[in-house]
Design a protein around this motif. Structure first.
Motif, short mmCIF file in Angstrom:
data_model
loop_
_atom_site.label_atom_id
_atom_site.label_comp_id
_atom_site.label_asym_id
_atom_site.label_seq_id
_atom_site.Cartn_x
_atom_site.Cartn_y
_atom_site.Cartn_z
N LEU A 1 -14.11 -4.00 26.32
CA LEU A 1 -13.90 -5.34 26.87
C LEU A 1 -12.70 -5.38 27.79
CD1 LEU A 1 -14.47 -8.43 26.85
CD2 LEU A 1 -13.00 -8.55 24.83
N GLY A 2 -11.63 -4.66 27.44
CA GLY A 2 -10.41 -4.69 28.24
C GLY A 2 -9.36 -3.78 27.64
N THR A 3 -8.09 -4.08 27.92
CA THR A 3 -6.97 -3.27 27.42
C THR A 3 -5.87 -4.17 26.89
OG1 THR A 3 -5.90 -3.20 29.58
CG2 THR A 3 -7.43 -1.41 29.06
N ILE A 4 -5.04 -3.58 26.04
CA ILE A 4 -3.87 -4.30 25.53
C ILE A 4 -2.73 -3.30 25.39
CG2 ILE A 4 -4.54 -4.02 23.10
CD1 ILE A 4 -3.39 -6.84 22.62
N GLN A 5 -1.54 -3.71 25.83
CA GLN A 5 -0.34 -2.89 25.73
C GLN A 5 0.69 -3.61 24.89
OE1 GLN A 5 1.08 -1.65 29.59
NE2 GLN A 5 -1.00 -1.28 30.36
N MET A 6 1.28 -2.87 23.95
CA MET A 6 2.26 -3.47 23.04
C MET A 6 3.49 -2.60 22.93
SD MET A 6 -0.08 -4.95 19.91
CE MET A 6 -0.93 -3.40 19.55
N ASN A 7 4.66 -3.21 23.06
CA ASN A 7 5.93 -2.56 22.75
C ASN A 7 6.46 -3.21 21.49
OD1 ASN A 7 5.89 -0.94 25.08
ND2 ASN A 7 6.73 -2.61 26.31
N ARG B 1 13.51 0.42 15.14
CA ARG B 1 12.61 1.48 15.57
C ARG B 1 11.66 0.91 16.63
NH1 ARG B 1 11.79 3.39 9.48
NH2 ARG B 1 10.71 1.38 9.43
N GLN B 2 11.39 1.68 17.64
CA GLN B 2 10.56 1.22 18.74
C GLN B 2 9.34 2.12 18.92
OE1 GLN B 2 13.00 0.94 22.26
NE2 GLN B 2 14.12 -0.86 21.50
N ALA B 3 8.24 1.50 19.32
CA ALA B 3 7.01 2.26 19.58
C ALA B 3 6.18 1.51 20.60
CB ALA B 3 6.24 2.47 18.29
N SER B 4 5.41 2.28 21.36
CA SER B 4 4.54 1.69 22.38
C SER B 4 3.10 2.10 22.11
CB SER B 4 4.95 2.15 23.78
OG SER B 4 6.26 1.72 24.08
N LEU B 5 2.20 1.17 22.39
CA LEU B 5 0.77 1.42 22.21
C LEU B 5 0.02 0.94 23.44
CD1 LEU B 5 -0.01 0.30 18.54
CD2 LEU B 5 -0.25 2.60 19.47
N THR B 6 -0.92 1.77 23.88
CA THR B 6 -1.87 1.37 24.91
C THR B 6 -3.26 1.54 24.32
OG1 THR B 6 -0.39 2.04 26.70
CG2 THR B 6 -2.74 1.80 27.22
N CYS B 7 -4.03 0.45 24.26
CA CYS B 7 -5.30 0.45 23.54
C CYS B 7 -6.42 -0.11 24.40
CB CYS B 7 -5.20 -0.39 22.25
SG CYS B 7 -3.71 -0.08 21.26
N THR B 8 -7.62 0.39 24.18
CA THR B 8 -8.80 -0.25 24.73
C THR B 8 -9.33 -1.25 23.70
OG1 THR B 8 -10.22 1.50 23.87
CG2 THR B 8 -9.44 1.73 26.13
N LYS C 1 5.62 4.91 11.30
CA LYS C 1 6.47 4.16 10.37
C LYS C 1 6.33 2.66 10.57
CE LYS C 1 10.00 7.74 9.75
NZ LYS C 1 11.40 8.15 10.02
N ILE C 2 6.02 2.25 11.78
CA ILE C 2 5.86 0.82 12.05
C ILE C 2 4.49 0.32 11.65
CG2 ILE C 2 5.78 -0.93 13.88
CD1 ILE C 2 7.91 0.66 15.38
N VAL C 3 3.42 1.03 12.07
CA VAL C 3 2.08 0.48 11.89
C VAL C 3 1.46 0.81 10.54
CG1 VAL C 3 1.65 0.50 14.37
CG2 VAL C 3 0.97 2.47 13.00
N ALA C 4 1.86 1.94 9.94
CA ALA C 4 1.24 2.33 8.67
C ALA C 4 1.52 1.33 7.57
CB ALA C 4 1.73 3.72 8.26
N THR C 5 2.58 0.57 7.69
CA THR C 5 2.91 -0.46 6.70
C THR C 5 1.82 -1.52 6.61
OG1 THR C 5 5.23 -0.11 7.26
CG2 THR C 5 4.71 -2.10 6.00
N TYR C 6 1.08 -1.67 7.70
CA TYR C 6 0.12 -2.78 7.78
C TYR C 6 -1.32 -2.27 7.74
CZ TYR C 6 4.34 -5.23 9.04
OH TYR C 6 5.61 -5.75 9.01
N SER C 7 -1.63 -1.52 6.70
CA SER C 7 -3.01 -1.09 6.47
C SER C 7 -3.65 -1.88 5.34
CB SER C 7 -3.07 0.41 6.18
OG SER C 7 -2.29 0.71 5.04
N ASP C 8 -2.85 -2.29 4.36
CA ASP C 8 -3.38 -3.09 3.25
C ASP C 8 -3.34 -4.58 3.54
OD1 ASP C 8 -3.89 -0.83 1.70
OD2 ASP C 8 -1.82 -0.78 0.96
N SER C 9 -2.42 -5.02 4.34
CA SER C 9 -2.33 -6.42 4.75
C SER C 9 -1.99 -6.46 6.24
CB SER C 9 -1.27 -7.16 3.94
OG SER C 9 0.01 -6.58 4.14
#
Length: 601
Positions: free
Chosen positions: A318-324, A331-338, A385-393
């Motif tokens: 459908l599109g793309t999304i970029q997140m910092n 702690r900082q992380a960047s994601l580029t997703c379809t 470390k940032i995103v794995a925290t949010y797998s159950d909720s």
């Protein structure tokens, strides 16, 4: 003394008679003018009405009064409608074309009928409804095209008819419908809504319906489905949940035959059971099977593995999304997703409002989709470390301020406190997305560990999307559709004796013209036309797969895929190869064919 009074009365009568005569002359002149405009063989006694019933007409009259509001051409022998038949009849509100022999309708024949409210074309010989058949009927409320011979309805046929409330399709020859058939308005590729309140599909040849066919019909009040040979298997499993959620919408008819409700025709275990009482677990599919006493004979059956393939797997993102992202430990992380095509639209509501002489649609729905994000291996630890925290909720973010507007919109988000049961790490996010409506007031992200790999993260996205857009078809809207033809003769289960020949037919259609691909039992994907190295498998450009010299390795699933990357369809065939050992193979093959249900996975 009385004479003056008598003369006065006479004078009054004279004036009265003159006035009456003047009105009569004006009315007569109007009637003469109306008669002058009245088509030959028709009757125009009532102002603004033309009646041409039972006049043995074989074509639509050449002209009509320009101010006509009602035309009745029923009960004639009209065979075709030309684009010039109803030009400049901008005040016409009712058009009756029922009980003729119409089989051909030129595109845009109704394009000038902007005031038409009711179109009745029942009891004709129409075989298909094209994209442009009803073009221009933006004010249409009721459409009667029942008791024709309609086999195909273009998925865009009702698009733009944003006031349409009733469609009568009873008594046709429909065997298949596209999921977008009843959509009257769209916004982007995702948001599709329908103004329809009543849909009648009784007495057709439908055995199944697409799971999304009523997804945009939030205003639907009456649905009639009886008189179709419904196949109550896993393809219709969605219908149980839909009827439970939309209580009272599915209706039964009452006529001289009694109380008519939709019932199952297949499988045999569900024969004659009403669709209204079947629960979710009753809609099941089974693989082909052989009775135990047949297995003792000299026949081998290898089925192969069953791995589901879905149309959405062949549709462009459908599109793309970029997140910092930044958490409480900085702690900082960047994601580029379809952004994948949404898997569900829930609690869809629509409301039409008037704003500055324009009809606007207020739409709200809960959208669910998935993000597929490439992993930056240099910063994988920080990211995990940032995103794995949010797998159950889920991680819930609320929009703060707009950081940029040009050239692209960028927002800052902050994490909401989800309560005691949800984890909070004070996430701050800067988000840019295309399309921009993905950046709603509140967003929810949750890591899907089951599909995440070493190279990609799969993240579930949810948000309540609220949009306002004009209730008119957009000229910038580019719509694509694809269908693989299915009818009650489509045979998806084939049995072949070793060394024999089998043919699988996959007829595709769509706009723009879709590509055809096949996935073979060994997992290989090939595009039509195709010839295998040993020339045993040939796929023609018209969609026929021919397998020659069949052996045990050919047993398995053959999936035909039609896609133009905005829409896709999949039809799965199963071939079972029988090994010939001894004289009993012919008898056993006939028995086996009876044990293989026709299943379209």
């Amino acid at each position: 003394m009385t004479a003056p009074c008598i003369m006065s009365v006479c004078e009054c009568n004279v004036f009265y008679l003159r006035g009456w005569l003047l009105k009569a002359l004006l009315l007569l002149a109007a009637m003469q003018l109306s008669c002058a405009d009245c088509p030959k063989s028709c009757v125009c006694n009532i102002p603004n009405e033309v009646h041409c019933t039972f006049k043995y007409l074989t074509a639509v009259p050449d002209h009509f009064p320009p101010a006509v509001e009602r035309i009745n051409l029923g009960y004639n022998g009209i065979t075709f409608l030309r684009e010039s038949n109803f030009l400049r009849l901008e005040k016409l509100q009712l058009l009756m074309l029922h009980s003729n022999t119409i089989y051909s309708i030129e595109d845009s024949v109704f394009k000038d009928l902007r005031s038409l409210k009711v179109l009745k074309m029942s009891h004709n010989k129409i075989r298909k409804i094209d994209k442009e058949t009803f073009k221009g009927l933006n004010g249409l409320l009721r459409l009667h095209i029942d008791h024709n011979q309609i086999e195909f309805i273009n998925p865009e046929a009702f698009y733009g008819l944003t006031n349409l409330q009733l469609v009568q399709l009873e008594g046709n020859q429909l065997q298949q419908l596209h999921a977008d058939t009843f959509i009257t308005l769209r916004h982007s590729r995702v948001f599709k809504v329908s103004s329809l309140r009543t849909i009648n599909l009784c007495d057709n040849l439908l055995s199944a319906l697409p799971a999304e066919i009523f997804q945009g019909c939030s205003q639907l009040e009456k649905l009639f489905l009886h008189g179709n040979p419904w196949r109550c298997d896993c393809q219709m499993k969605w219908f149980s949940a839909w009827t439970h959620k939309n209580t009272g919408v599915l209706k039964c008819n009452q006529d001289r035959r009694g109380h008519l409700c939709p019932v199952c025709e297949t499988p045999a275990s569900q024969l004659s059971k009403p669709l209204t009482i079947l629960n979710y677990d009753a809609y099941t599919c089974t693989k082909p099977w052989i009775k135990s006493h047949l297995k003792q004979k000299n026949i081998n059956l290898e089925e192969g593995d069953f791995i589901p393939v879905y149309p959405k797997d062949f549709i462009a993102p459908l599109g793309t999304i970029q997140m910092n992202l930044t958490d409480q430990f900085y702690r900082q992380a960047s994601l580029t997703c379809t952004v994948q095509t949404p898997t569900a639209l829930e609690n869809l509501t629509q409301n039409v409002t008037r704003n500055k002489e324009k009809n606007m649609v207020e739409l709200s729905t809960l959208i669910t989709t998935y993000l597929v994000c490439n992993i930056d291996h240099e910063h994988i630890q920080q990211l995990w470390k940032i995103v794995a925290t949010y797998s159950d909720s889920p991680m819930r973010l609320k929009r703060d301020v707009m950081l940029e507007k040009n050239p692209e919109i960028v927002y800052r988000y902050s994490q909401e406190n989800g309560g005691e049961e949800e984890i909070t790490t004070n996430i701050k996010a800067i988000i840019k997305a295309t399309p921009s409506w993905l950046m709603q007031q509140e967003l929810s992200f949750q890591l899907d560990r089951t599909t995440t790999t070493f190279s990609t993260l799969h993240i579930k996205y949810q948000s309540v999307v609220s949009l306002d857009f004009e209730a008119l078809p957009s000229k910038k809207d580019h719509y694509s559709w694809t269908m693989i033809k299915r009818d009650n003769q489509t045979k998806t289960e084939q049995t072949v004796i070793t060394g024999g020949v089998v043919k699988l037919s996959c007829q595709i259609q769509g706009e723009p013209k879709p590509l055809m691909e096949w996935i073979l039992p060994d997992g290989s994907k090939v595009r039509a036309p195709f010839y295998s190295e040993d020339r045993r498998i040939i796929i023609s450009s018209d969609g026929v797969l021919t397998l020659r010299g069949a052996d045990a390795s050919d047993t398995g699933l053959y999936r035909c895929i039609a896609t133009n990357y905005m829409d896709a369809d999949v039809l799965t065939f199963r071939i079972v190869t029988l090994m010939k050992r001894g004289r009993e193979w012919l008898l056993m093959s006939k028995l086996l064919l009876k044990c293989l249900p026709l299943i379209n996975f």
